[in-house]
Design a protein around this motif. Structure first.
Motif, PDB file in Angstrom:
ATOM      1  N   UNK A  62       0.831  -1.209   0.000  1.00  0.00           N
ATOM      2  CA  UNK A  62       0.000   0.000   0.000  1.00  0.00           C
ATOM      3  C   UNK A  62       0.862   1.254   0.000  1.00  0.00           C
ATOM      4  N   UNK A  63       1.979   1.228   0.715  1.00  0.00           N
ATOM      5  CA  UNK A  63       2.905   2.361   0.681  1.00  0.00           C
ATOM      6  C   UNK A  63       3.569   2.473  -0.687  1.00  0.00           C
ATOM      7  N   UNK A  64       3.856   1.345  -1.291  1.00  0.00           N
ATOM      8  CA  UNK A  64       4.491   1.341  -2.611  1.00  0.00           C
ATOM      9  C   UNK A  64       3.555   1.927  -3.662  1.00  0.00           C
ATOM     10  N   UNK A  65       2.282   1.557  -3.581  1.00  0.00           N
ATOM     11  CA  UNK A  65       1.261   2.063  -4.506  1.00  0.00           C
ATOM     12  C   UNK A  65       0.432   3.118  -3.780  1.00  0.00           C
ATOM     13  N   UNK A  66       1.111   4.207  -3.381  1.00  0.00           N
ATOM     14  CA  UNK A  66       0.505   5.163  -2.449  1.00  0.00           C
ATOM     15  C   UNK A  66      -0.616   6.012  -3.029  1.00  0.00           C
ATOM     16  N   UNK A 104      -3.148   4.798  -4.919  1.00  0.00           N
ATOM     17  CA  UNK A 104      -4.369   4.033  -5.177  1.00  0.00           C
ATOM     18  C   UNK A 104      -5.510   4.570  -4.313  1.00  0.00           C
ATOM     19  N   UNK A 105      -6.652   4.802  -4.936  1.00  0.00           N
ATOM     20  CA  UNK A 105      -7.723   5.533  -4.261  1.00  0.00           C
ATOM     21  C   UNK A 105      -8.459   4.745  -3.191  1.00  0.00           C
ATOM     22  N   UNK A 106      -8.259   3.419  -3.115  1.00  0.00           N
ATOM     23  CA  UNK A 106      -8.961   2.663  -2.073  1.00  0.00           C
ATOM     24  C   UNK A 106      -8.043   1.963  -1.081  1.00  0.00           C
ATOM     25  N   UNK A 107      -6.742   1.871  -1.386  1.00  0.00           N
ATOM     26  CA  UNK A 107      -5.873   1.240  -0.385  1.00  0.00           C
ATOM     27  C   UNK A 107      -4.480   1.867  -0.291  1.00  0.00           C
ATOM     28  N   UNK A 108      -4.194   2.869  -1.053  1.00  0.00           N
ATOM     29  CA  UNK A 108      -2.883   3.503  -0.967  1.00  0.00           C
ATOM     30  C   UNK A 108      -2.658   4.186   0.378  1.00  0.00           C
TER      31      UNK A 108
END
Length: 221
Positions: A170-174, A176-180
């Motif tokens: 989630x930190x890597x794909x920060x 993303x609108x539902x889990x970043x």
């Protein structure tokens, strides 16, 4: 520490300081917090309970976690820096005082009086040792990853590995609108690694002894 980590660390210090000032202004009451955890215990009060979004993983152990970190996390969900919809909905319903009280309760509920080990209970493999060095993980999470340098950072030793892995992604794909998760330090760290490397890091940290635990509510025992 490389140039990327140096820059994100500087930004993070300012963020942590802001969270710390806020936490100091609102003093948590563990006794009051015990009356405010009805929305928490259905997940965090059951041993091994699994979330199913955005993937299947165990919800984190939060008993024994630092109060300032818990309060800061709830504030981040409320602000939208953390995107998980369930946690966002819960955080939106809490005042700053509620967050401080709940955080104080969970910090106290995991206390056993035993000090966390200063040395890792299990040595990392050569590969994982290099990954830990590259990420400079100990520089924030402290000795044995159980004594963070600032109370707004989490203890991570002994946390569920699948949760740590999902969190790192989630930190890597920060964005993303539902889990970043928007955090300058952790985003900078996580983006250096492949998912397989993040999983190796998470698995190792989960294998260590630490303060974190799930304290089952009597209705779930």
């Amino acid at each position: 520490m490389n140039k990327l980590l140096t820059s994100v660390f500087a930004v993070a210090v300012a963020s942590v300081t802001a969270f710390s000032v806020q936490a100091q202004e609102v003093k948590g009451d563990a006794k009051a917090g015990e009356t405010k955890i009805a929305m928490c215990i259905g997940c965090h009060g059951i041993q091994g309970y699994q979330a199913t979004f955005p993937e299947v993983y165990k919800v984190p152990k939060i008993s024994g976690q630092g109060a300032k970190y818990i309060a800061s996390s709830l504030a981040a969900y409320k602000k939208g820096d953390r995107k998980h919809p369930t946690m966002r909905g819960i955080a939106d319903s809490l005042s700053d005082q509620d967050m401080a009280d709940v955080a104080a309760y969970y910090e106290q509920s995991g206390q056993t009086g035993a000090a966390a080990a200063a040395k890792a209970s299990r040595e990392p493999s050569v590969q994982v040792a290099e990954l830990l060095k590259k990420g400079a993980c100990v520089s924030c999470h402290g000795e044995n990853f159980a004594k963070p340098i600032d109370p707004s950072y989490p203890k991570i030793a002994g946390q569920y590995g699948d949760y740590l892995y999902a969190t790192l992604k989630a930190y890597k794909n920060d964005t993303h609108h539902t889990w970043g998760r928007a955090n300058p330090v952790m985003g900078g760290v996580a983006k250096q690694f492949s998912n397989n490397e993040l999983k190796a890091l998470a698995t190792y940290v989960a294998s260590l002894d630490g303060d974190l635990k799930t304290v089952p509510q009597s209705r779930f025992r």
